[in-house]
Design an enzyme around this catalytic site. Structure first.
Site, mmCIF file in Angstrom:
data_model
loop_
_atom_site.group_PDB
_atom_site.id
_atom_site.type_symbol
_atom_site.label_atom_id
_atom_site.label_comp_id
_atom_site.label_asym_id
_atom_site.label_seq_id
_atom_site.Cartn_x
_atom_site.Cartn_y
_atom_site.Cartn_z
ATOM 1 N N ASP A 1 45.027 73.754 7.065
ATOM 2 C CA ASP A 1 44.948 73.315 8.747
ATOM 3 C C ASP A 1 43.544 73.487 9.330
ATOM 4 O OD1 ASP A 1 46.486 71.785 10.627
ATOM 5 O OD2 ASP A 1 47.658 73.572 11.086
ATOM 6 N N CYS B 1 44.350 69.182 14.436
ATOM 7 C CA CYS B 1 44.993 68.066 13.866
ATOM 8 C C CYS B 1 44.279 66.673 14.170
ATOM 9 C CB CYS B 1 46.520 67.892 13.986
ATOM 10 S SG CYS B 1 47.214 66.605 13.022
HETATM 11 C C1 LIG Z 1 50.818 59.796 4.503
HETATM 12 C C2 LIG Z 1 50.035 58.910 3.926
HETATM 13 C C3 LIG Z 1 49.500 59.084 2.371
HETATM 14 C C4 LIG Z 1 50.888 57.667 3.946
HETATM 15 O O1 LIG Z 1 50.037 56.470 3.549
HETATM 16 P P1 LIG Z 1 50.266 55.162 4.414
HETATM 17 O O2 LIG Z 1 49.455 54.893 5.434
HETATM 18 O O3 LIG Z 1 51.854 54.855 4.535
HETATM 19 O O4 LIG Z 1 50.017 53.978 2.996
HETATM 20 P P2 LIG Z 1 49.758 53.844 1.809
HETATM 21 O O5 LIG Z 1 50.976 54.531 1.211
HETATM 22 O O6 LIG Z 1 49.946 52.285 1.492
HETATM 23 O O7 LIG Z 1 48.555 54.714 1.461
HETATM 24 C C5 LIG Z 1 47.221 54.288 2.259
HETATM 25 C C6 LIG Z 1 46.045 54.672 1.358
HETATM 26 O O8 LIG Z 1 46.137 56.036 1.014
HETATM 27 C C7 LIG Z 1 46.127 56.230 -0.381
HETATM 28 N N1 LIG Z 1 47.316 57.196 -0.483
HETATM 29 C C8 LIG Z 1 48.595 57.225 -0.476
HETATM 30 N N2 LIG Z 1 48.886 58.419 -0.912
HETATM 31 C C9 LIG Z 1 47.955 59.253 -1.068
HETATM 32 C C10 LIG Z 1 47.901 60.358 -1.745
HETATM 33 N N3 LIG Z 1 48.759 61.241 -1.764
HETATM 34 N N4 LIG Z 1 46.463 60.975 -2.073
HETATM 35 C C11 LIG Z 1 45.710 60.187 -1.937
HETATM 36 N N5 LIG Z 1 45.547 58.947 -1.609
HETATM 37 C C12 LIG Z 1 46.610 58.550 -1.132
HETATM 38 C C13 LIG Z 1 46.625 54.808 -0.796
HETATM 39 O O9 LIG Z 1 46.132 54.535 -2.080
HETATM 40 C C14 LIG Z 1 45.956 53.743 0.154
HETATM 41 O O10 LIG Z 1 44.546 53.796 -0.280
HETATM 42 P P3 LIG Z 1 43.660 52.476 0.002
HETATM 43 O O11 LIG Z 1 44.586 51.232 -0.628
HETATM 44 O O12 LIG Z 1 43.727 52.373 1.674
HETATM 45 O O13 LIG Z 1 42.402 52.922 -0.432
HETATM 46 C C15 LIG Z 1 48.649 58.503 4.776
HETATM 47 O O14 LIG Z 1 49.412 58.250 5.876
HETATM 48 C C16 LIG Z 1 47.915 60.112 4.997
HETATM 49 O O15 LIG Z 1 47.242 60.454 4.259
HETATM 50 N N6 LIG Z 1 48.096 60.536 6.424
HETATM 51 C C17 LIG Z 1 47.491 61.791 6.551
HETATM 52 C C18 LIG Z 1 48.332 62.769 7.048
HETATM 53 C C19 LIG Z 1 47.599 64.157 7.133
HETATM 54 O O16 LIG Z 1 47.272 64.556 6.279
HETATM 55 N N7 LIG Z 1 47.915 64.793 8.269
HETATM 56 C C20 LIG Z 1 47.286 65.863 8.794
HETATM 57 C C21 LIG Z 1 48.205 67.076 8.068
HETATM 58 S S1 LIG Z 1 49.735 67.340 9.091
HETATM 59 C C22 LIG Z 1 49.240 68.633 10.175
HETATM 60 O O17 LIG Z 1 48.332 68.789 10.204
HETATM 61 C C23 LIG Z 1 50.383 69.223 10.796
HETATM 62 C C24 LIG Z 1 50.735 70.508 10.425
HETATM 63 C C25 LIG Z 1 51.326 70.494 8.977
HETATM 64 O O18 LIG Z 1 49.646 71.375 10.060
HETATM 65 C C26 LIG Z 1 51.718 71.147 11.211
HETATM 66 C C27 LIG Z 1 51.643 70.843 12.711
HETATM 67 O O19 LIG Z 1 50.394 71.579 13.273
HETATM 68 O O20 LIG Z 1 52.298 70.275 13.556
#
Ligand SMILES: CC(C)(COP(=O)([O-])OP(=O)([O-])OC[C@H]1O[C@@H](n2cnc3c(N)ncnc32)[C@H](O)[C@@H]1OP(=O)([O-])[O-])[C@@H](O)C(=O)NCCC(=O)NCCSC(=O)C[C@@](C)(O)CC(=O)[O-]
Length: 284
Positions: free
Chosen positions: A14, A238
Site C-alpha cells: 500500500d 491510493c
Molecule cells: C482489478 C482490475 C485487474 C480489473 O480489470 P478491468 O479493468 O476490469 O479489465 P480487464 O479484466 O479487462 O483487464 C484490464 C487490463 O488489465 C489486465 N489485467 C487484468 N487482471 C490482471 C492481473 N491480475 N494482473 C495483471 N494484469 C491484469 C488485462 O490483461 C488488461 O490488460 P490490457 O488488455 O489493457 O493490456 C483492474 O481494474 C486493476 O488492476 N485495478 C487496480 C486496482 C488496484 O490495485 N488498486 C489499488 C489497491 S486497493 C487499495 O489500495 C485499497 C486498500 C486495499 O489498500 C485498502 C484501503 O486503503 O482502502
C-alpha cells in the site's frame, strides 16, 4: 505483560503503490528484508493487479522471489481476480487478499466493477484458496467516506463484511481510504460491523490525511479491534482515491500502542531503520 495488538505491515504494497518514482526491485527487497527483522507476523509485499493501472506493483513476482524469507512471517499479496491469484500462487505468496469497496463510486474507479460484481469475482479465488488452505484476507475500502459518493452508511460496510467473512476471509480489514474518518464515525461503523463479524476478526486500516489516524486507532481499540495495518515511514496512498495521503506510520503506531501498555512484539530500533529507508525511497 500487556495485551497483544498486532501491526500488519503494508508499506511495501500500500505504501509503495502510489510513489511517483519508479522504485527498483532491489530497493523493495532491501526494505522488506529490513522489515523482516522487526518481528512482524504478516507483511504485505506484492499486488498482482494490472501493471497499466498500478505500475509500481509490476515487479511483484520478483519481489516475492527475491526476499529473504524469515521464519514465522506470512508474506501477503493482493489478488483482484483469478489471474492475480494464479500469479500470486506461482510467486509463492503465503497469503492473499481480495479487496472490495463499501461505496459504488470507489469500487468502479478502483477495480472497474460494482460491489456485487466484485463479490462474484472473489468467489473462485476463495474457492481455490480453500482447496490449498491458503489464508485469504478481505479488505473493505471507504468504510466511512468515499471520494466519489461522500459519507458511507455503516450498514453498507457491515453487509459487505458479512459477505466477505461468509465467503471465507479469515479477517476483514476496514479501510479509511481517504483518511477522513473521525473517532465518532469509526465507532459508528464498528458498532454496525461487529454485529456481522466478531471484533477479533477485524483490522483497522487508517490513512493519515487529516492527522486523525491515531485517534481513530484509539476508537477502534475501544471497540475491541486488535489488529492495525500501517506502513513504515507513513508511506502510501491510493492512486484511485484523490486527496488521500499515506497510511499511518508503523513506528508511530508501535510507539503509541507501547505507551498505552500494549505488546506489539516489534523491535522499535528496526522500525526506525526501516522508516529511514522508506523515507529515502520516497525522496529518491
Ligand atoms: C482489478 C482490475 C485487474 C480489473 O480489470 P478491468 O479493468 O476490469 O479489465 P480487464 O479484466 O479487462 O483487464 C484490464 C487490463 O488489465 C489486465 N489485467 C487484468 N487482471 C490482471 C492481473 N491480475 N494482473 C495483471 N494484469 C491484469 C488485462 O490483461 C488488461 O490488460 P490490457 O488488455 O489493457 O493490456 C483492474 O481494474 C486493476 O488492476 N485495478 C487496480 C486496482 C488496484 O490495485 N488498486 C489499488 C489497491 S486497493 C487499495 O489500495 C485499497 C486498500 C486495499 O489498500 C485498502 C484501503 O486503503 O482502502
Amino acid at each position: 505483560m500487556g495485551d497483544r495488538v498486532e501491526i500488519f505491515e503494508v508499506g511495501p504494497r500500500d505504501g509503495l503503490q502510489n510513489e511517483k518514482r519508479e522504485i527498483p526491485v532491489a530497493e523493495k527487497l532491501a526494505l522488506v528484508d529490513c522489515l523482516s527483522q522487526a518481528g512482524f507476523n504478516r507483511i504485505e509485499v506484492a499486488s498482482f493487479v494490472s501493471p497499466k493501472r498500478v505500475p509500481q506493483m509490476a515487479g511483484s513476482g520478483e519481489v516475492l522471489a527475491g526476499i529473504k524469507r524469515a521464519k514465522g512471517i506470512r508474506y501477503a499479496a493482493l489478488t483482484p481476480n483469478m489471474r492475480g491469484y494464479d500469479a500470486a500462487i506461482s510467486a509463492g505468496a503465503d497469503e492473499i487478499a481480495v479487496f472490495a469497496s463499501a461505496s459504488e463510486g470507489f469500487s468502479q474507479a478502483n477495480i472497474n466493477a460494482s460491489i456485487a460484481e466484485s463479490i462474484e469475482r472473489f468467489e473462485p479465488i476463495l474457492e481455490a484458496a480453500r482447496h490449498i488452505d491458503l489464508p485469504v484476507r478481505g479488505y473493505i475500502s471507504c468504510v466511512t467516506d468515499c471520494p466519489y459518493d461522500g459519507a458511507v452508511a455503516p450498514e453498507k460496510v457491515a453487509e459487505l463484511a458479512d459477505h466477505l467473512f461468509a465467503q471465507g476471509c479469515y479477517e476483514i480489514s476496514l479501510g479509511d481510504t481517504l483518511g477522513q474518518a473521525t473517532p465518532d464515525s469509526v465507532a459508528r461503523m464498528l458498532l454496525a460491523v461487529r454485529e456481522a463479524v466478531p471484533a477479533t476478526r477485524l483490522a483497522g486500516h487508517f490513512h493519515d490525511t487529516a492527522g486523525r489516524a491515531i485517534d481513530n486507532i484509539d476508537a477502534a481499540l475501544a471497540m475491541g479491534v486488535r489488529v492495525f495495518d500501517a506502513a513504515v515511514g507513513g508511506l502510501g496512498g491510493c492512486p484511485f482515491a484523490p486527496g488521500a495521503s499515506g497510511n499511518v506510520a508503523t513506528e508511530l503506531v508501535h510507539e503509541h500502542l507501547t505507551r498505552l501498555g500494549y505488546e506489539t512484539g516489534l523491535d522499535g530500533d528496526v522500525l526506525v531503520k526501516a522508516a529511514e529507508m522508506a523515507r529515502a525511497m520516497r525522496a529518491g
